[in-house]
Design an enzyme around this catalytic site. Structure first.
Site, mmCIF file in Angstrom:
data_model
loop_
_atom_site.group_PDB
_atom_site.id
_atom_site.type_symbol
_atom_site.label_atom_id
_atom_site.label_comp_id
_atom_site.label_asym_id
_atom_site.label_seq_id
_atom_site.Cartn_x
_atom_site.Cartn_y
_atom_site.Cartn_z
ATOM 1 N N TYR A 26 0.845 -1.206 0.000
ATOM 2 C CA TYR A 26 0.000 0.000 0.000
ATOM 3 C C TYR A 26 0.875 1.248 0.000
ATOM 4 O O TYR A 26 0.643 2.184 -0.778
ATOM 5 C CB TYR A 26 -0.914 -0.024 1.230
ATOM 6 C CG TYR A 26 -1.713 1.234 1.434
ATOM 7 C CD1 TYR A 26 -2.753 1.576 0.575
ATOM 8 C CD2 TYR A 26 -1.430 2.082 2.500
ATOM 9 C CE1 TYR A 26 -3.482 2.746 0.767
ATOM 10 C CE2 TYR A 26 -2.157 3.248 2.704
ATOM 11 C CZ TYR A 26 -3.183 3.570 1.834
ATOM 12 O OH TYR A 26 -3.908 4.734 2.031
ATOM 13 N N GLU A 48 -11.448 6.442 5.531
ATOM 14 C CA GLU A 48 -10.808 7.225 6.607
ATOM 15 C C GLU A 48 -11.761 7.387 7.785
ATOM 16 O O GLU A 48 -11.344 7.339 8.944
ATOM 17 C CB GLU A 48 -10.341 8.589 6.090
ATOM 18 C CG GLU A 48 -9.176 8.539 5.122
ATOM 19 C CD GLU A 48 -7.861 8.053 5.713
ATOM 20 O OE1 GLU A 48 -7.736 7.941 6.948
ATOM 21 O OE2 GLU A 48 -6.938 7.787 4.920
ATOM 22 N N TRP A 56 -5.018 1.524 10.541
ATOM 23 C CA TRP A 56 -5.227 1.518 9.092
ATOM 24 C C TRP A 56 -5.081 0.097 8.548
ATOM 25 O O TRP A 56 -5.770 -0.276 7.591
ATOM 26 C CB TRP A 56 -4.260 2.470 8.394
ATOM 27 C CG TRP A 56 -4.493 2.490 6.925
ATOM 28 C CD1 TRP A 56 -3.655 2.052 5.956
ATOM 29 C CD2 TRP A 56 -5.694 2.918 6.247
ATOM 30 N NE1 TRP A 56 -4.241 2.192 4.719
ATOM 31 C CE2 TRP A 56 -5.493 2.714 4.871
ATOM 32 C CE3 TRP A 56 -6.906 3.444 6.677
ATOM 33 C CZ2 TRP A 56 -6.455 3.018 3.909
ATOM 34 C CZ3 TRP A 56 -7.868 3.752 5.733
ATOM 35 C CH2 TRP A 56 -7.649 3.546 4.367
#
Length: 196
Positions: A26, A48, A56
């Site tokens: 990522y 988000e 995350w």
């Protein structure tokens, strides 16, 4: 987590992106790259919001399930979700089952459609790009908010969006290339083309 770590591939990354293969990929291919399409930006905004209070990595691992559950974050489809869809989402163990965040995603899809008559989501969010970007040497140098993220948060709330606080909006701005918070020694610093 002071600075960068030299990987076995010879590339320097921050500690958070140096071990887990999913986070590393990522970081290397997606984080900080410009997102300038409505659906892509709506997805990032939604994820988000779901990440708020979580790691995350958790959201990234669940992203395929999120995409399946939310019709690939097509705002036209999500804006029409009803109580049946809410119940379906709350029963989906593949995503984060938080009623407030699910409701916010539906609300934000509706607000995204409403913005089309006034420039659209992409132009609005990108209009908060600062005149300069941070130059962090260590992880401690990376800001978590900015005057621009606070102003973006305020404007999105005024436009009917939810779960768009200043910290969440700063994370969005980092993720989609509006600011470049790659550590200065990272192999990704300046790779977005937005900041030289």
């Amino acid at each position: 987590m002071s600075g960068v770590v030299l990987g076995d591939d010879g590339l320097k990354r921050p500690v958070w992106a140096s071990v887990d293969p999913l986070l590393r990929d990522y970081y290397d291919t997606e984080w900080g790259m410009p997102v300038r399409d409505e659906q892509g930006l709506f997805e990032r905004l939604s994820l988000e919001a779901f990440q708020s209070g979580l790691s995350w990595a958790t959201i990234l691992r669940k992203r395929p399930a999120f995409r399946a559950a939310f019709d690939d974050f097509d705002p036209e489809l999500v804006a029409r979700y009803d109580d049946t869809d809410r119940a379906r989402l709350l029963a989906d163990a593949g995503i984060v089952r938080n009623r407030l965040k699910i409701d916010a995603t539906i609300t934000n899809a509706q607000a995204t459609l409403a913005l089309r008559d006034d420039g659209g989501l992409v132009d609005l969010i990108w209009s908060f790009r600062p005149t300069e970007t941070p130059m962090p040497v260590t992880y401690a140098d990376v800001p978590t908010t900015s005057p621009e993220s606070a102003a973006l948060s305020k404007e999105l709330k005024r436009r009917g969006f939810a779960f768009v606080g200043p910290t969440t909006m700063h994370a969005l701005m980092e993720a989609v290339g509006i600011v470049d918070t790659h550590l200065v020694d990272s192999h990704r610093r300046g790779s977005s083309g937005v900041w030289s």
